[in-house]
Design a protein around this motif. Structure first.
Motif, PDB file in Angstrom:
ATOM      1  N   CYS A  79     -25.525  40.795 -43.781  1.00 22.37           N
ATOM      2  CA  CYS A  79     -26.674  40.247 -44.522  1.00 22.37           C
ATOM      3  C   CYS A  79     -26.567  38.725 -44.645  1.00 22.37           C
ATOM      4  O   CYS A  79     -25.640  38.220 -45.272  1.00 22.37           O
ATOM      5  CB  CYS A  79     -26.748  40.870 -45.917  1.00 22.37           C
ATOM      6  SG  CYS A  79     -27.983  40.086 -46.982  1.00 22.37           S
ATOM      7  N   CYS A 133     -33.816  38.288 -50.599  1.00 21.27           N
ATOM      8  CA  CYS A 133     -33.813  39.100 -49.378  1.00 21.27           C
ATOM      9  C   CYS A 133     -34.859  38.533 -48.424  1.00 21.27           C
ATOM     10  O   CYS A 133     -36.017  38.348 -48.779  1.00 21.27           O
ATOM     11  CB  CYS A 133     -34.145  40.557 -49.703  1.00 21.27           C
ATOM     12  SG  CYS A 133     -34.542  41.521 -48.210  1.00 21.27           S
ATOM     13  N   LEU A 134     -34.415  38.222 -47.202  1.00 24.33           N
ATOM     14  CA  LEU A 134     -35.279  37.545 -46.230  1.00 24.33           C
ATOM     15  C   LEU A 134     -36.107  38.521 -45.403  1.00 24.33           C
ATOM     16  O   LEU A 134     -36.850  38.119 -44.527  1.00 24.33           O
ATOM     17  CB  LEU A 134     -34.402  36.711 -45.291  1.00 24.33           C
ATOM     18  CG  LEU A 134     -33.610  35.598 -45.983  1.00 24.33           C
ATOM     19  CD1 LEU A 134     -32.278  35.371 -45.284  1.00 24.33           C
ATOM     20  CD2 LEU A 134     -34.426  34.328 -46.042  1.00 24.33           C
ATOM     21  N   CYS A 137     -35.004  40.280 -43.100  1.00 26.50           N
ATOM     22  CA  CYS A 137     -34.606  40.059 -41.711  1.00 26.50           C
ATOM     23  C   CYS A 137     -34.327  41.378 -40.997  1.00 26.50           C
ATOM     24  O   CYS A 137     -34.238  41.423 -39.779  1.00 26.50           O
ATOM     25  CB  CYS A 137     -33.371  39.162 -41.655  1.00 26.50           C
ATOM     26  SG  CYS A 137     -31.864  40.006 -42.192  1.00 26.50           S
ATOM     27  N   CYS A 183     -29.770  44.670 -41.979  1.00 25.14           N
ATOM     28  CA  CYS A 183     -29.133  45.809 -42.641  1.00 25.14           C
ATOM     29  C   CYS A 183     -29.702  47.126 -42.105  1.00 25.14           C
ATOM     30  O   CYS A 183     -28.960  48.021 -41.699  1.00 25.14           O
ATOM     31  CB  CYS A 183     -29.345  45.725 -44.154  1.00 25.14           C
ATOM     32  SG  CYS A 183     -31.058  45.424 -44.640  1.00 25.14           S
TER      33      CYS A 183
HETATM   34  S1  SF4 Z   1     -33.261  42.509 -44.963  1.00 23.09           S
HETATM   35 FE1  SF4 Z   1     -31.219  43.312 -45.412  1.00 23.09          FE
HETATM   36  S2  SF4 Z   1     -29.812  42.009 -44.251  1.00 23.09           S
HETATM   37 FE2  SF4 Z   1     -31.773  40.925 -44.367  1.00 23.09          FE
HETATM   38  S3  SF4 Z   1     -31.627  39.603 -46.178  1.00 23.09           S
HETATM   39 FE3  SF4 Z   1     -32.578  41.532 -46.868  1.00 23.09          FE
HETATM   40  S4  SF4 Z   1     -30.856  42.782 -47.552  1.00 23.09           S
HETATM   41 FE4  SF4 Z   1     -29.977  41.143 -46.330  1.00 23.09          FE
END
Ligand code: SF4
Ligand code: SF4
Lengths: 295, 193
Positions: B38, B72-73, B75, B78
């Motif tokens: 992450c 939380c991006l 992305c 995870c």
């Molecule tokens: S999507 Fe998942 S890996 Fe990405 S920032 Fe959010 S928690 Fe972290």
């Protein structure tokens, strides 16, 4: 439903030359050089881009973060317009691509369908420009190969995740690398191809953006890349615009030019760096390009 | 084998997450792969693995107050790596929506403010208008001169649209915003009971 107005399968699948084009907001403003270079490349390759009439914002990460209705309704409106036009919808922005393609997946949901107009059953394919160009690599003959140019192809998140809408492998994608090889450049193997640049946080948490983008650029520099190539205006802004503020307590300073893949493709097709707006970035790519005889 | 289920009485938050995201946090076996990859974990009160554990333990309130659901991006790293194929990013999204629906104060005020400004501008013009967004965000966050260097350079390079976008069909966009807002109020009332 405009089923009868729809032309033959030529309009729906691969092989066609005409596309509805969704520039997205950034490409009309701070990422103009991406729009300009994408249009030049497509024209030169015989790909006709018809800008979608009266397109509106896809909502980007802010709609997605705020309301699951809005996150589908906004791109749903554009999907509806594209379906009326009947051509596959192509965009060069990875964010718009992701929002549009996810919305296309989710319009099966009745509630969002009512909001966004009935687009189900009549949805045109949503494509990223990289995919369109990749489907024509076999016939792509560069005017001027980019010999000796070492390129770190950066894919970021939205082209390769989530799996349901990904255009390539999530850990080691190759679609941009293939294009770079075809135009004579050397795509570098490196570890940060699909890491996150910090996405939509540059105003609210610039510290996070600098930390994440910095380690991406350090990794590109460590493998000796002359530049990083991107396919997303947000990645570009984070890696290029915010580069001057990186380093310091997070480690060494870094200077790596960041360009759009369409600018490198455009160079290989014979356009000048100025036509491609390569002189408009914050970290000047011209010295690296001219050292290879490319500018 | 059926998945273990979080005792419903323990947490309405877990219940909302399971229903909204279609993911069951009880299936997480705490391997930590999500947090390891992450990118935002160093800036989070609790990483994604800890968020999953907190949900398992019925600590819904704590999760809604943590900054993780804001930084939380999305992305999706995870979700794409979880050996149990849990869509953790979707869980994060559900939690953030629940915080919004409940009117829970955002642990990252500026991130919430940015989203609000962005959407206000899109509602007004139908498209993003970067100049107005930057100015409004700076004013409302109390940092009027933030990013001045970048702004000046963008203008000098002819890379910032100075006039607002002119789009036909803005009325339709505004209607979608109004309908989404009505849906938010409706669901918000249900969530608050
Ligand atoms: S999507 Fe998942 S890996 Fe990405 S920032 Fe959010 S928690 Fe972290
Ligand atoms: S990767 Fe999946 S199983 Fe492992 S800790 Fe994260 S959510 Fe749990």
């Amino acid at each position: 439903m405009k089923q009868e107005a729809r032309a033959p399968s030529e309009k729906r699948g691969g092989g066609q030359n005409t596309f509805s084009y969704y520039p997205g907001c950034a490409l009309k403003s701070s990422a103009r050089e991406y729009d300009i270079s994408a249009r030049l490349c497509c024209e030169s390759l015989g790909i006709e881009l018809r800008e979608l009439a009266d397109w509106t914002c896809c909502g980007a990460s802010s709609a997605h973060a705020t309301s699951d209705v809005l996150a589908v309704a906004l791109p749903g409106k554009d999907l509806h317009a594209a379906s009326e036009a009947g051509y596959p919808l192509v965009t060069a922005c990875a964010m718009c691509f992701s929002r549009l393609k996810i919305a296309a997946h989710e319009t099966a949901d009745m509630a969002t369908r009512t909001l966004a107009g009935d687009v189900s059953g009549n949805i045109v394919p949503v494509m990223h420009l990289l995919e369109v160009i990749d489907s024509r690599l076999a016939s792509l003959v560069p005017n001027k190969g980019l010999a000796g140019l070492k390129v770190a192809c950066f894919y970021g998140c939205l082209l390769v995740r989530p799996k349901a809408v990904a255009i390539d492998d999530a850990e080691n994608p190759q679609v941009m690398d293939r294009l770079m090889r075809t135009i004579g450049a050397e795509p570098m193997p490196w570890a940060f191809k699909t890491e996150c640049c910090g996405a939509g946080l540059p105003l609210a948490r610039p510290d996070i953006v600098r930390r994440l983008s910095h380690r991406i650029l350090l990794s590109a520099a460590a493998v000796g890349a002359d530049c990083v190539a991107v396919a997303c205006p947000e990645c570009h802004a984070n890696l290029d615009m915010h580069q001057a503020g990186m380093g310091g307590k997070h480690g060494g300073e870094v200077r790596v030019p960041v360009v759009y893949f369409t600018q490198l493709l455009g160079l290989s097709l014979g356009f000048s760096p100025y036509e491609l707006h390569l002189d408009r970035h914050m970290v000047d790519p011209l010295p690296a390009l001219s050292s290879k005889g490319l500018a | 084998m059926p998945s273990p289920v979080i005792p419903e009485s323990r947490s309405p938050v877990s219940r909302f997450v399971i229903e909204h995201s279609g993911q069951n946090p009880a299936r997480c076996y705490q391997c930590g792969k999500c947090t390891a990859g992450c990118p935002a974990a160093p800036d989070m009160d609790m990483g994604p693995r800890q968020v999953m554990r907190a949900l398992q333990l019925g600590m819904g309130r704590e999760v809604l107050s943590c900054n993780s659901i804001w930084v939380c991006l999305q992305c999706q790293t995870c979700s794409s790596r979880c050996p149990k194929e849990i869509d953790i990013a979707k869980v994060m999204e559900s939690l953030r929506l629940m915080a919004i629906l409940e009117g829970h104060p955002a642990a990252e005020k500026n991130i919430a403010l940015f989203n609000e400004v962005f959407l206000d501008v899109v509602k007004r013009h139908g498209r993003a208008y970067e100049l107005e967004m930057g100015a409004l965000y700076n004013l409302r966050s109390g940092h009027p001169t933030a990013n001045a260097r970048i702004l000046v350079e963008l203008v000098a390079k002819g890379r910032l649209a100075l006039l607002p976008p002119a789009v036909r069909g803005v009325a339709k966009v505004r209607r979608l915003f109004d309908e989404a807002e009505a849906a938010r109020r409706r669901v918000g009332r249900e969530v608050r009971g």
